[in-house]
Write an enzyme that holds these catalytic residues in place. Structure first.
Site, PDB file in Angstrom:
ATOM      1  CD  GLU A 169      -5.035  -6.864  -4.104  1.00 40.40           C
ATOM      2  OE1 GLU A 169      -4.303  -7.408  -4.896  1.00 40.40           O
ATOM      3  OE2 GLU A 169      -4.739  -5.523  -4.273  1.00 40.40           O
ATOM      4  CG  HIS A 224      -8.114  -2.760  -2.138  1.00 38.55           C
ATOM      5  ND1 HIS A 224      -6.915  -1.979  -1.995  1.00 38.55           N
ATOM      6  CD2 HIS A 224      -7.712  -3.915  -2.916  1.00 38.55           C
ATOM      7  CE1 HIS A 224      -5.974  -2.610  -2.299  1.00 38.55           C
ATOM      8  NE2 HIS A 224      -6.312  -3.845  -2.781  1.00 38.55           N
ATOM      9  CB  CYS A 236      -2.878   3.620  -0.616  1.00 40.41           C
ATOM     10  SG  CYS A 236      -2.757   2.508   0.832  1.00 40.41           S
ATOM     11  N   GLY A 250      -2.726  -2.782   5.157  1.00 37.66           N
ATOM     12  CA  GLY A 250      -3.624  -2.174   5.974  1.00 37.66           C
ATOM     13  C   GLY A 250      -3.497  -2.865   7.468  1.00 37.66           C
ATOM     14  CG  ASP A 286      -3.473   0.683  -3.121  1.00 37.97           C
ATOM     15  OD1 ASP A 286      -3.395   1.183  -2.128  1.00 37.97           O
ATOM     16  OD2 ASP A 286      -4.202   0.059  -3.793  1.00 37.97           O
ATOM     17  CB  SER A 287      -0.976  -2.038  -0.802  1.00 40.26           C
ATOM     18  OG  SER A 287      -2.478  -1.975  -0.885  1.00 40.26           O
ATOM     19  CB  CYS A 312     -10.037   0.922   1.981  1.00 43.69           C
ATOM     20  SG  CYS A 312      -8.827  -0.324   1.212  1.00 43.69           S
TER      21      CYS A 312
HETATM   22  N1  DGL Z   1      -6.074   0.262  -0.971  1.00 40.19           N
HETATM   23  C1  DGL Z   1      -5.451   0.616   0.117  1.00 40.19           C
HETATM   24  C2  DGL Z   1      -6.016   1.765   1.044  1.00 40.19           C
HETATM   25  O1  DGL Z   1      -6.429   2.668   0.784  1.00 40.19           O
HETATM   26  C3  DGL Z   1      -4.389  -0.387   0.984  1.00 40.19           C
HETATM   27  C4  DGL Z   1      -5.384  -1.806   1.412  1.00 40.19           C
HETATM   28  C5  DGL Z   1      -4.221  -2.780   2.012  1.00 40.19           C
HETATM   29  O2  DGL Z   1      -3.114  -2.781   1.527  1.00 40.19           O
HETATM   30  O3  DGL Z   1      -4.573  -3.120   3.140  1.00 40.19           O
HETATM   31  O4  DGL Z   1      -6.024   1.429   2.492  1.00 40.19           O
END
Ligand code: DGL
Length: 261
Positions: free
Chosen positions: A151, A185, A71, A40, A7-8, A183
């Site tokens: 984050e 997150h 992600c 994103g 993931d990011s 997402c």
């Molecule tokens: N967790 C990620 C997702 O599911 C990426 C969030 C990001 O880096 O903007 O899209």
């Protein structure tokens, strides 16, 4: 057999956590590209390039046999490329999330929230329409401030509460009964979202990935080795990691350009 999950940033740990407890004997390596999060709000070309670099590290240095794209942003843009370049099973989160939403909705009115890139790609709209035969109604909303909040570890209190209301109050005026957290997150904010909108059924792709992988039958028992890799260490990541998955060893690594366009 080893899974490479990436993931990011910290968000994919919500997927890693579910997989780790469902498959305790499978070797798993998690990579969070924390130096470059968020993905994103980046262009499709950059998202694809970054994804190639993450996958390259996991295949070359950690010899993973399958990639789990934890992600939605990467899943929306880079899965075909990852499959063709690496020739490994590549599991993405969108289909699993869409299938689950169609199972749980009672009125066929579904909300999708995600990053700007995921919402712009229409990946969930297309998948939900395809799987349902175009019988559902869908409303989407990009919530770009959710990722930096998570984050930073700002996951309780007034700031995330107001931010959630800022993005979701309008959406909740629609007749939706199911909300896809598109997402990885966002499940970290799910307790607050549920508290604010208790009538909504929340779907997150982390939990449904376990079923997907079981169906594929690709996992074998091994030593259950675990490693968390990041491209930059931060105290906020460290404490969220500990909250989500405990004291697993964390290593800072460097990604290299792949030259794959
Ligand atoms: N967790 C990620 C997702 O599911 C990426 C969030 C990001 O880096 O903007 O899209």
């Amino acid at each position: 057999m080893a899974l490479g999950i990436f993931d990011s940033g910290v968000g994919g740990l919500t997927v890693y956590k579910e997989l780790s407890s469902a498959f305790p004997h499978t070797n798993m390596f998690y990579l969070g590209d924390t130096a470059r999060v968020p993905y994103g709000n980046k262009s499709p070309e950059t998202i694809i390039r970054y994804s190639m670099e993450c996958a390259c590290l996991l295949t070359d240095k950690y010899h993973v046999n399958a990639l789990v794209v934890a992600c939605n942003t990467i899943s929306s843009y880079a899965v075909d490329k990852l499959k063709s370049v690496f020739g490994l099973p590549v599991l993405e989160v969108i289909q699993a999330g869409a299938e689950k939403a169609l199972q749980v909705t009672c009125n066929g009115a579904i909300g999708v929230i995600g990053t700007i890139a995921t919402i712009r790609s229409n990946s969930y709209v297309n998948m939900l329409k395809e799987l349902s035969g175009d019988t559902v109604r869908i409303w989407q909303k990009a919530c770009p401030l959710f990722v930096p909040l998570v984050e930073e570890g700002l996951i309780t209190g007034d700031i995330p509460r107001l931010t959630i209301k800022f993005y979701l109050d309008e959406l909740m005026k629609r007749p939706i009964d199911t909300l896809i957290l598109a997402c990885t997150h966002y499940p970290i904010l799910a307790p607050l979202i549920s508290e604010l909108y208790p009538q909504i059924r929340i779907v997150d792709s982390a939990t449904v990935m376990v079923e997907k992988i079981k169906q594929m039958g690709i996992l074998v028992s091994e030593s259950g080795r675990r490693e968390i890799l990041v491209t930059d260490a931060s105290p906020a990541f460290e404490s969220l990691k500990t909250m989500l998955v405990g004291n697993i060893r964390m290593k800072v690594i460097e990604l290299r350009e792949t030259g794959i366009a």
